[in-house]
Design a protein around this motif. Sequence first.
Motif, mmCIF file in Angstrom:
data_model
loop_
_atom_site.group_PDB
_atom_site.id
_atom_site.type_symbol
_atom_site.label_atom_id
_atom_site.label_comp_id
_atom_site.label_asym_id
_atom_site.label_seq_id
_atom_site.Cartn_x
_atom_site.Cartn_y
_atom_site.Cartn_z
ATOM 1 N N ARG A 158 0.832 -1.210 0.000
ATOM 2 C CA ARG A 158 0.000 0.000 0.000
ATOM 3 C C ARG A 158 0.865 1.259 0.000
ATOM 4 N NH1 ARG A 158 -4.915 0.983 1.562
ATOM 5 N NH2 ARG A 158 -4.235 2.452 3.182
ATOM 6 N N LEU A 159 1.859 1.290 0.885
ATOM 7 C CA LEU A 159 2.733 2.454 0.940
ATOM 8 C C LEU A 159 3.522 2.624 -0.362
ATOM 9 C CD1 LEU A 159 4.135 2.310 4.583
ATOM 10 C CD2 LEU A 159 2.639 4.050 3.597
ATOM 11 N N GLY A 160 3.956 1.507 -0.938
ATOM 12 C CA GLY A 160 4.663 1.591 -2.222
ATOM 13 C C GLY A 160 3.778 2.163 -3.311
ATOM 14 N N GLY A 161 2.521 1.746 -3.342
ATOM 15 C CA GLY A 161 1.583 2.296 -4.323
ATOM 16 C C GLY A 161 1.329 3.774 -4.100
ATOM 17 N N LEU A 162 1.217 4.185 -2.824
ATOM 18 C CA LEU A 162 1.006 5.595 -2.513
ATOM 19 C C LEU A 162 2.196 6.439 -2.957
ATOM 20 C CD1 LEU A 162 -0.503 7.918 -1.187
ATOM 21 C CD2 LEU A 162 0.464 7.218 1.012
ATOM 22 N N VAL A 163 3.399 5.964 -2.677
ATOM 23 C CA VAL A 163 4.615 6.691 -3.078
ATOM 24 C C VAL A 163 4.662 6.845 -4.598
ATOM 25 C CG1 VAL A 163 7.127 6.533 -3.209
ATOM 26 C CG2 VAL A 163 5.958 6.069 -1.046
ATOM 27 N N GLN A 164 4.351 5.767 -5.310
ATOM 28 C CA GLN A 164 4.384 5.819 -6.772
ATOM 29 C C GLN A 164 3.330 6.784 -7.310
ATOM 30 O OE1 GLN A 164 6.760 4.393 -8.669
ATOM 31 N NE2 GLN A 164 5.822 5.587 -10.324
ATOM 32 N N SER A 165 2.159 6.797 -6.693
ATOM 33 C CA SER A 165 1.099 7.719 -7.117
ATOM 34 C C SER A 165 1.509 9.166 -6.875
ATOM 35 C CB SER A 165 -0.205 7.405 -6.378
ATOM 36 O OG SER A 165 -0.682 6.132 -6.727
ATOM 37 N N LEU A 166 2.127 9.445 -5.740
ATOM 38 C CA LEU A 166 2.586 10.800 -5.457
ATOM 39 C C LEU A 166 3.632 11.250 -6.468
ATOM 40 C CD1 LEU A 166 2.850 10.734 -1.560
ATOM 41 C CD2 LEU A 166 1.250 12.076 -2.922
ATOM 42 N N LEU A 167 4.537 10.368 -6.819
ATOM 43 C CA LEU A 167 5.556 10.710 -7.819
ATOM 44 C C LEU A 167 4.920 10.962 -9.176
ATOM 45 C CD1 LEU A 167 8.416 8.206 -6.886
ATOM 46 C CD2 LEU A 167 8.447 10.692 -6.631
ATOM 47 N N THR A 168 3.943 10.122 -9.543
ATOM 48 C CA THR A 168 3.256 10.301 -10.825
ATOM 49 C C THR A 168 2.506 11.620 -10.846
ATOM 50 O OG1 THR A 168 2.985 7.911 -11.065
ATOM 51 C CG2 THR A 168 1.542 9.320 -12.384
ATOM 52 N N LEU A 169 1.813 11.940 -9.753
ATOM 53 C CA LEU A 169 1.055 13.188 -9.677
ATOM 54 C C LEU A 169 1.986 14.383 -9.783
ATOM 55 C CD1 LEU A 169 -1.729 14.433 -9.254
ATOM 56 C CD2 LEU A 169 -1.340 14.297 -6.789
ATOM 57 N N SER A 170 3.111 14.330 -9.092
ATOM 58 C CA SER A 170 4.071 15.429 -9.153
ATOM 59 C C SER A 170 4.621 15.592 -10.560
ATOM 60 C CB SER A 170 5.206 15.164 -8.161
ATOM 61 O OG SER A 170 6.176 16.183 -8.232
ATOM 62 N N ARG A 171 4.920 14.482 -11.224
ATOM 63 C CA ARG A 171 5.457 14.544 -12.584
ATOM 64 C C ARG A 171 4.438 15.115 -13.560
ATOM 65 N NH1 ARG A 171 5.715 10.983 -17.172
ATOM 66 N NH2 ARG A 171 4.298 9.564 -16.108
ATOM 67 N N MET A 172 3.183 14.718 -13.420
ATOM 68 C CA MET A 172 2.153 15.192 -14.337
ATOM 69 C C MET A 172 1.875 16.684 -14.160
ATOM 70 S SD MET A 172 1.117 12.943 -16.430
ATOM 71 C CE MET A 172 1.329 11.180 -16.693
ATOM 72 N N GLU A 173 1.875 17.142 -12.916
ATOM 73 C CA GLU A 173 1.533 18.542 -12.666
ATOM 74 C C GLU A 173 2.663 19.485 -13.017
ATOM 75 O OE1 GLU A 173 0.271 18.795 -8.629
ATOM 76 O OE2 GLU A 173 -1.784 18.192 -9.095
ATOM 77 N N GLU A 174 3.902 19.039 -12.835
ATOM 78 C CA GLU A 174 5.030 19.944 -13.036
ATOM 79 C C GLU A 174 5.738 19.750 -14.363
ATOM 80 O OE1 GLU A 174 5.363 22.319 -11.051
ATOM 81 O OE2 GLU A 174 3.976 21.578 -9.538
ATOM 82 N N ASP A 175 5.716 18.544 -14.910
ATOM 83 C CA ASP A 175 6.483 18.261 -16.128
ATOM 84 C C ASP A 175 5.603 17.723 -17.242
ATOM 85 O OD1 ASP A 175 8.851 18.940 -14.771
ATOM 86 O OD2 ASP A 175 8.963 16.938 -13.901
ATOM 87 N N ALA A 176 4.362 18.289 -17.332
ATOM 88 C CA ALA A 176 3.437 17.805 -18.369
ATOM 89 C C ALA A 176 4.013 18.001 -19.761
ATOM 90 C CB ALA A 176 2.094 18.520 -18.242
ATOM 91 N N GLY A 177 4.839 19.054 -19.934
ATOM 92 C CA GLY A 177 5.416 19.313 -21.249
ATOM 93 C C GLY A 177 6.447 18.286 -21.653
ATOM 94 N N ALA A 178 6.939 17.501 -20.669
ATOM 95 C CA ALA A 178 7.974 16.511 -20.981
ATOM 96 C C ALA A 178 7.386 15.145 -21.323
ATOM 97 C CB ALA A 178 8.917 16.386 -19.783
ATOM 98 N N LEU A 179 6.061 15.018 -21.345
ATOM 99 C CA LEU A 179 5.439 13.741 -21.684
ATOM 100 C C LEU A 179 5.747 13.389 -23.130
ATOM 101 C CD1 LEU A 179 1.922 14.155 -20.004
ATOM 102 C CD2 LEU A 179 3.928 13.006 -19.094
ATOM 103 N N ARG A 180 5.933 12.121 -23.382
ATOM 104 C CA ARG A 180 6.238 11.654 -24.739
ATOM 105 C C ARG A 180 4.947 11.251 -25.432
ATOM 106 N NH1 ARG A 180 11.678 7.889 -23.838
ATOM 107 N NH2 ARG A 180 13.015 9.575 -23.007
ATOM 108 N N PHE A 181 4.478 12.111 -26.312
ATOM 109 C CA PHE A 181 3.230 11.854 -27.023
ATOM 110 C C PHE A 181 3.520 11.083 -28.309
ATOM 111 C CE2 PHE A 181 0.207 15.355 -25.314
ATOM 112 C CZ PHE A 181 0.473 14.911 -24.021
ATOM 113 N N THR A 182 2.766 10.024 -28.518
ATOM 114 C CA THR A 182 2.852 9.242 -29.749
ATOM 115 C C THR A 182 1.439 8.899 -30.197
ATOM 116 O OG1 THR A 182 3.035 7.176 -28.474
ATOM 117 C CG2 THR A 182 5.099 8.249 -29.150
#
Length: 412
Positions: free
Chosen positions: A240-264
């Motif tokens: 559970r804690l591992g999933g929470l940590v991964q979700s927090l990292l994903t949320l931070s990446r999406m909110e701050e580095d949305a321009g760095a997403l690799r669109f295909t």
Amino acid sequence: MIKRLQRKFIAIAMGSLFVILLVILAAVNGVTYYQMNQNADNLLTLLAQNEGKFPELERGMRPPKELGPNPAHFSEETPFETRYFLVKTNQEGTISQIDTGHIAAVDSSKAREYAQTVLESGSTGGYLDQYKYLVQEKTYGTLILFLDRGTQLQSSLSLLLLSSGIALATLMVMLLLVSLLSRRAIRPVIESMEKQKRFITDASHEIKTPLAIISANAEVLELTGGPSEWTQSIQNQVGRLGGLVQSLLTLSRMEEDAGALRFTDFVLSDAVEETAQSFAALAQSQGKTLSLSIRPGLVMKGEESGIRQVVSILLDNAVKYASPESRISLFLSGQGKYAKLEVKNACDPVPSDLDSLFDRFYRADSSRSRDTGGYGIGLSVAKAVVEAHKGRISAQKDGEGAVCFQAVLPLG
């Protein structure tokens, strides 16, 4: 996130300035036009009372009372500056007198046309071309006065254009200044957000190490003493804690580095169907039914893994909180340049504040969230992913006792 905040700050600042300038423009030009109109009405009234002539005003005398309490516009020069003409009719309505001696731009035939137009309209006052007119009934018939306001109207228009130009230039200069200084204005907020992001990233990485050690220790205990409910509980909580940590990292990446997403380019229909199929067995094991209605062949430009994650989050949420023995429905349709993903499920009770479901760590029912293993961040991640793809996501009631999550995503 920072760019959106900066754009919002600029929009609010420029919107406020625009409203202020609009009010000032309306006030200045409105008052000017009103005073011009009032001046013309006073002059027409004075002329009508004196049968088309100005009263003689000796030097030092006060202007007539008919001109109002503050007749600063009337002086000894007013009779020579005012351009007007008049038309009189008898009781039968026939024009009996035309006087164009106080204006050069109108001859008798033109004055007759103006008078006939006014008489046919039945109006007692108003504008006809650049002339303001007044109609008064007299003992001999009707007196129609026309006052030339061309110069005043042109001055009012010039004032409007000049003030609008100044306001527009002010807006452009302020837009430039606000754009240049906006980042400095929101710097405290930016610093706070960056600190928050660094804290989440650093804390997440720091938590991973003790979690790995705890998990390894639990495995050693199971090898030496055999599995037990305690070691299993430790592994579950580590997961559970591992999933929470991964979700927090994903949320931070999406909110701050949305321009760095690799669109295909990828087939959205296939990605949604493959992801949804993995939840069919899970729903069935809980006595629930998952039905799919997916339009084939929809191609989207985006990050496929992120979109699959959105589908997983919405279906996982639906399976967890759907009413027992109920149906969960997933729809994927195309609407022009957009794809619409909908996940519907029965829910008793339906949360009262559906918009809050997308807030971090929000739980409509804490006890049920603990029972189902949720930690209130999945929908926040889904929202961040959708917004990173320039889409929008919402939740709304679907009839009685049902909720529908809807994500609209651009295909191009």
